[in-house]
Structure formats: C-alpha cells, structure tokens
Design an enzyme around this catalytic site. Sequence first.
Site, PDB file in Angstrom:
ATOM      1  N   ARG A 228      -9.015   0.086   3.884  1.00  0.00           N
ATOM      2  CA  ARG A 228      -8.263   1.115   3.081  1.00  0.00           C
ATOM      3  C   ARG A 228      -6.816   0.393   2.641  1.00  0.00           C
ATOM      4  NH1 ARG A 228      -6.514   5.541   6.578  1.00  0.00           N
ATOM      5  NH2 ARG A 228      -5.366   6.027   4.892  1.00  0.00           N
TER       6      ARG A 228
ATOM      7  N   ASP B 147       3.628   0.141  12.140  1.00  0.00           N
ATOM      8  CA  ASP B 147       2.670  -0.263  11.562  1.00  0.00           C
ATOM      9  C   ASP B 147       2.349  -1.614  12.092  1.00  0.00           C
ATOM     10  OD1 ASP B 147       2.793   1.532   8.411  1.00  0.00           O
ATOM     11  OD2 ASP B 147       2.301   2.135  10.538  1.00  0.00           O
TER      12      ASP B 147
ATOM     13  N   CYS C  11      -5.693   8.051   8.493  1.00  0.00           N
ATOM     14  CA  CYS C  11      -5.972   7.669   9.986  1.00  0.00           C
ATOM     15  C   CYS C  11      -5.540   8.529  10.834  1.00  0.00           C
ATOM     16  CB  CYS C  11      -4.923   6.344  10.078  1.00  0.00           C
ATOM     17  SG  CYS C  11      -5.811   4.811   9.220  1.00  0.00           S
TER      18      CYS C  11
ATOM     19  N   LYS D  78       0.791  -1.391  -0.256  1.00  0.00           N
ATOM     20  CA  LYS D  78      -0.192   0.087  -0.075  1.00  0.00           C
ATOM     21  C   LYS D  78       0.799   1.358  -0.072  1.00  0.00           C
ATOM     22  CE  LYS D  78      -1.739   1.601   3.985  1.00  0.00           C
ATOM     23  NZ  LYS D  78      -1.364   3.101   4.269  1.00  0.00           N
ATOM     24  N   ASN D  79       1.915   1.349   0.979  1.00  0.00           N
ATOM     25  CA  ASN D  79       2.459   2.570   1.200  1.00  0.00           C
ATOM     26  C   ASN D  79       3.627   2.987  -0.186  1.00  0.00           C
ATOM     27  OD1 ASN D  79       0.975   2.930   3.405  1.00  0.00           O
ATOM     28  ND2 ASN D  79       2.676   2.281   4.796  1.00  0.00           N
TER      29      ASN D  79
END
Length: 420
Positions: A400, A307, A117, A22-23
């Site tokens: 997400r 994370d 977030c 994702k990142n």
Amino acid sequence: MARYEIHGGNTLSGAVTISGAKNAAVAILPAALLVKGVCRIENVPDISDVRILLEIIEKMGAKVEKCEPGVVVIDSTGPISTSPDEELARKMRASYYLMGALLGRFGKAHVALPGGCNFAARPIDQHIKGFRILGADVDENENYINLQPGPEGLQGTRINLDMASVGATINLMLAATLIPGMTVIGNAAKEPHIVDLANFLNTMGARISGAGTDTVKIRGVNGLHGGTYAIIPDQIEAGTYMAAVTAAGGNVLVQNVIPKHMECIYGKLQEMGAKVIVYDDAIRVISNGRLRRTVVKTRPYPGFPTDMQAQVCVCMTLAEGNSRLTESVYETRFFGYCKELQSMGARIEINGKTASVDGVEKLHGAEVEAHDLRAGAALVIAGLSAEGTTMVDNIHFIERGYENLIEKMTALGADIRRVE
Ligand code: EPZ
C-alpha cells in the site's frame, strides 16, 4: 496469497531513489477535485493506495490520465459525482479526504467510512467537528458520512482542533479552500505533507498561509485553475531504508530526499551508531558493527514520527543494552509487530505506551505476518538482518505504501523475492 521470502545476512550497498510521499499524494489527488481545470501532478508514487484513489476519482467523473511513470493528469472540470464508489472507498483510509474536497467544491458529499491500517482506533470526530463549525449538516452512521450545507450555508471561521490531527487538518483545508471568508485552523498538524498540500492548492490559486505551523489560515477563493505540481519525497520511505541499512549493515546513498524532513529520524540512527552524511537532496548511511541502545519517544512532526516506530524498534532489538520506545500518537501500535519480532528472537516487553527492548546479537528467520503498513516494513528489515529465512505474509499492507520495494531492496543487495 503472495509473500516475501527473505534470506537474511547480506549487508546493503549502492543507492536507492525515494518515491513521492504517500501521505502527500493521498491528500493532493483528492485536492485536484477542487480544480475546474487540468492538474499535472508529478512524483506520484505507484502504490496501491494511490491506484485505488485514482480509480475512485475517475469513477466520479474526472478524467484521469497516467502519462510517463510518476505523472498523473487529472481534469476535474466536471460533471463530478459527490458519492464516490463505496466499495473502493472502504479499501483505504485516506478516502475520507474526498469529504473535504467534495464539500468544498460542491457543498455536499456522501462518502463510505474508510478502511486502511487498523493498528488503533482511528476516529474522525475532529474532521466532523470542523465540518459542522464551517456550517455543514453532517449525518453519520457506522457506514457513511453524509454532508450538506446547513441552514446558514458554508462560511469560513475559526476551528480549534482537540489534538494536532493530520487527517483533520488536511480535510478542513480541502473543505475551506473554496468556502467564502477566512478559515483559521488552530492546533493544526505541521507534517511535511500538510505543507505540500498547501503548496499544491496555492499553485492552483488558493490563498493558504501558515501551513507547517500550528495555525493554518485559508482565505476562501471563488475557484481554482489548473497547473503543474511535483509531490515531495516520502520521508517515511526514506527513513525505512535508512533503518534497514542501520540494522542489516552496509553503506547506502538514499537519494531524492528533503533532509530537513528527516532530522529526527537520522539523528536517532546516528545515536545508535550509524554514520550519516547529509547532502542537499540525499543522505548516506553507513553502518557496521554492533548498534548502541537509545531512547525514542514518538511525537507529531517535527518529532520522531510514529510511522517510524516499528522500523527503529528493529534496530533496538539488535542494539547493545536496553532501549526504550514510547509511543505518543497510537498507543496500540506495538501490537502490530512486536509478537512477530519476538518469534524471531527479539526481547521486547510492552508496558502501556512504552516498549522495553533488550538487544540481542542476532535475530533468526521465522514465518511472520504483517498487520499494517509500517509493521510489515519492520518485518522486512528484521528479515534482512536475521540469520536464515524469513517469510512475510499479508504483504498487501506493505505494498500500500512502498513503491517497487523488491526491486529497490534487491538493487541494494538484499536477498528478497515475492513468492505466490
Ligand atoms: C496520518 O493518519 C497518516 N495517514 C498516518 O500514517 C500517521 O501515522 C498519522 O497521520 C500520524 O502522523 C495518512 O496521512 C493517510 P491523525 P491520521 O489524524 O490522519 C486521533 C502510515 O503508516 N484523532 O494525526 O489518521 C487519532 O486517533 C499511516 O502512512 C482523533 O481522536 O492521523 C490518533 O490518536 C499510518 N480524532 C491521533 O489523533 C480525529 O478526528 C493522530 O491522528 C482524528 C485523529
């Protein structure tokens, strides 16, 4: 509102294939705006952050085509708007990467401040400091950031970050790629997604070196050409599944990973009693019996990632003895999930940046709600490991960042479903 209904107690077995990171994806998709040409990007995770970003990029004028699953073709030849859709931009945090990409390509940008977030105050002062050092005029208020070239124009130079910020490192790499001269980012973040972005840009003709170290050098080039690039696997998604097996028990092969990116993560799970077998592009995790206590301090890469804080905390709640978890990146991150875990029987005491966890034999199901992406993932892991039924609310946070979570977990034997 949709929720997850989880009936705990099943051990997990089988294999799970990890999606694109994702990142990395939320940095590489805006980077395609720097390219006057066609980029074919593979291993793109189908998650809401990515869907929103692609919608923003398409509305800006780029041609966006979703070919086979996981493949996106973006043509940013132009014309491209330098004012992305505000309402969409506010829906996610990484929309701020559009600032660096637009400043780099067009010398200006008008971007609404991001959402995302909110487990901590997430300022972007380092991004703005860097843009100003590159010669941009930056006007900001609580709603927008407006960027344009200053009186001297934009010019590569040295920027020293106050802290190794992932976002600032990425945003400044995007801004500097097409700016004349050499830009050097000191105290740069070293996360795998920063290396992935540099590799993507270099594939398209950029001249970036040092990504993955604390000094990234970007020699400005006149333009980028199109090409093909595959995004790296998501080490946090992979770590989440590995923590799930560790907590719930079982034997799972986690496929499509880069073990190098996960040494800290699997090292800690091993310490807690999981058996870990590392292959070239897969990791097998075997866990049965009571976990052992441990101590974790989160750190920027290559340390134990922030994370993964919430996910490893769930393992601690079930371990024998007292574990301690210290957060060094976002000290308020604990408040996104500890109360929920306590309602499931966990014994957690938060003192500033450290949580002290006294392990219990079993958690019990409860009605809980996610407050951010990784907190939500931790509540799913807790539900899988608990006795009884757990209902998880606000699952939009989870969706997400986790592609096909229900399908992947169900395939491993988890009793979890999405209920409206
Ligand atoms: C990225 O956030 C990730 N998000 C986060 O992942 C991750 O937790 C974080 O990096 C750390 O690894 C994306 O990549 C989209 P930072 P980012 O800039 O870029 C302070 C997830 O779950 N700071 O490295 O916002 C900041 O307050 C998400 O996938 C400033 O003070 O992280 C924080 O304390 C959650 N000023 C620290 O630095 C700035 O200008 C690290 O922030 C920038 C950051």
